[in-house]
Motif scaffolding. Structure first.
Motif, short mmCIF file in Angstrom:
data_model
loop_
_atom_site.label_atom_id
_atom_site.label_comp_id
_atom_site.label_asym_id
_atom_site.label_seq_id
_atom_site.Cartn_x
_atom_site.Cartn_y
_atom_site.Cartn_z
N ALA A 1 54.71 54.01 -4.53
CA ALA A 1 55.60 53.69 -5.65
C ALA A 1 54.84 54.01 -6.93
CB ALA A 1 56.00 52.23 -5.61
N VAL A 2 55.52 54.57 -7.93
CA VAL A 2 54.83 54.97 -9.17
C VAL A 2 55.55 54.44 -10.40
CG1 VAL A 2 53.80 57.05 -8.18
CG2 VAL A 2 56.05 57.20 -9.21
N THR A 3 54.77 54.13 -11.42
CA THR A 3 55.32 53.67 -12.69
C THR A 3 56.03 54.83 -13.37
OG1 THR A 3 53.39 52.23 -12.92
CG2 THR A 3 54.76 52.53 -14.88
N THR A 4 57.28 54.60 -13.79
CA THR A 4 58.02 55.65 -14.49
C THR A 4 58.30 55.28 -15.95
OG1 THR A 4 60.13 54.76 -13.72
CG2 THR A 4 59.12 56.51 -12.40
N ASN A 5 58.22 54.00 -16.27
CA ASN A 5 58.44 53.59 -17.65
C ASN A 5 57.74 52.25 -17.87
OD1 ASN A 5 59.66 53.97 -20.25
ND2 ASN A 5 61.02 52.30 -19.76
#
Length: 147
Positions: free
Chosen positions: A79-83
């Motif tokens: 899972a990755v930070t997008t904002n």
């Protein structure tokens, strides 16, 4: 929604996927609805003037949301930070650990949104507030199976 990982399982998994920083972050409390995490503040977390740096506070907020997602979804480390949005409200204490309280506002199929309040340990007013959005790997993808 029930937890996929308990506090000990989550702590162990974070140690596995982030061996370089696992000693900085401690899972203090975990429920189905929230997580409380501690940043063990050391000299490298401080900025001139003896206060905790913005990047260190950002890291605590980011790890808190990530950890809450893992606790609910299980071993899905991609899972990755997008904002992100971080409001600095007041100066944190440089000689105190930072405490984050996080709750997920949304945990969907492709996105998760978390809200985090950051406190100096022992303080009762937040020093910062963050909102983080994460992109989640599609169910069945190789990324969702990683970890």
């Amino acid at each position: 929604m029930a937890l996929a990982l308990n506090r000990d399982e989550l702590s162990q998994y974070l140690k596995e996927v982030f061996p370089q920083v696992h000693k900085d972050f401690v899972v203090e409390d975990l429920t189905e609805d929230s997580i409380t995490m501690r940043l063990v503040v050391q000299d490298h977390h401080l900025r001139p003037g003896g206060t905790v740096s913005g990047p260190s506070m950002f890291g605590l907020a980011d790890v808190s949301v990530y950890a809450m997602i893992l606790a609910r979804k299980g071993r899905q480390s991609l899972a990755v930070t997008t904002n992100s949005s971080l409001d600095f409200l007041r100066k944190p204490e440089g000689g105190a650990d930072m405490i984050a309280t996080c709750r997920l506002l949304k945990l969907g199929k492709t996105l998760a949104v978390g809200d985090v309040l950051l406190f100096s340990d022992g303080g009762d007013v937040p020093v910062a507030r963050a909102t983080m959005t994460y992109s989640l790997p599609p169910v069945g993808s190789a990324a969702a199976k990683f970890g």
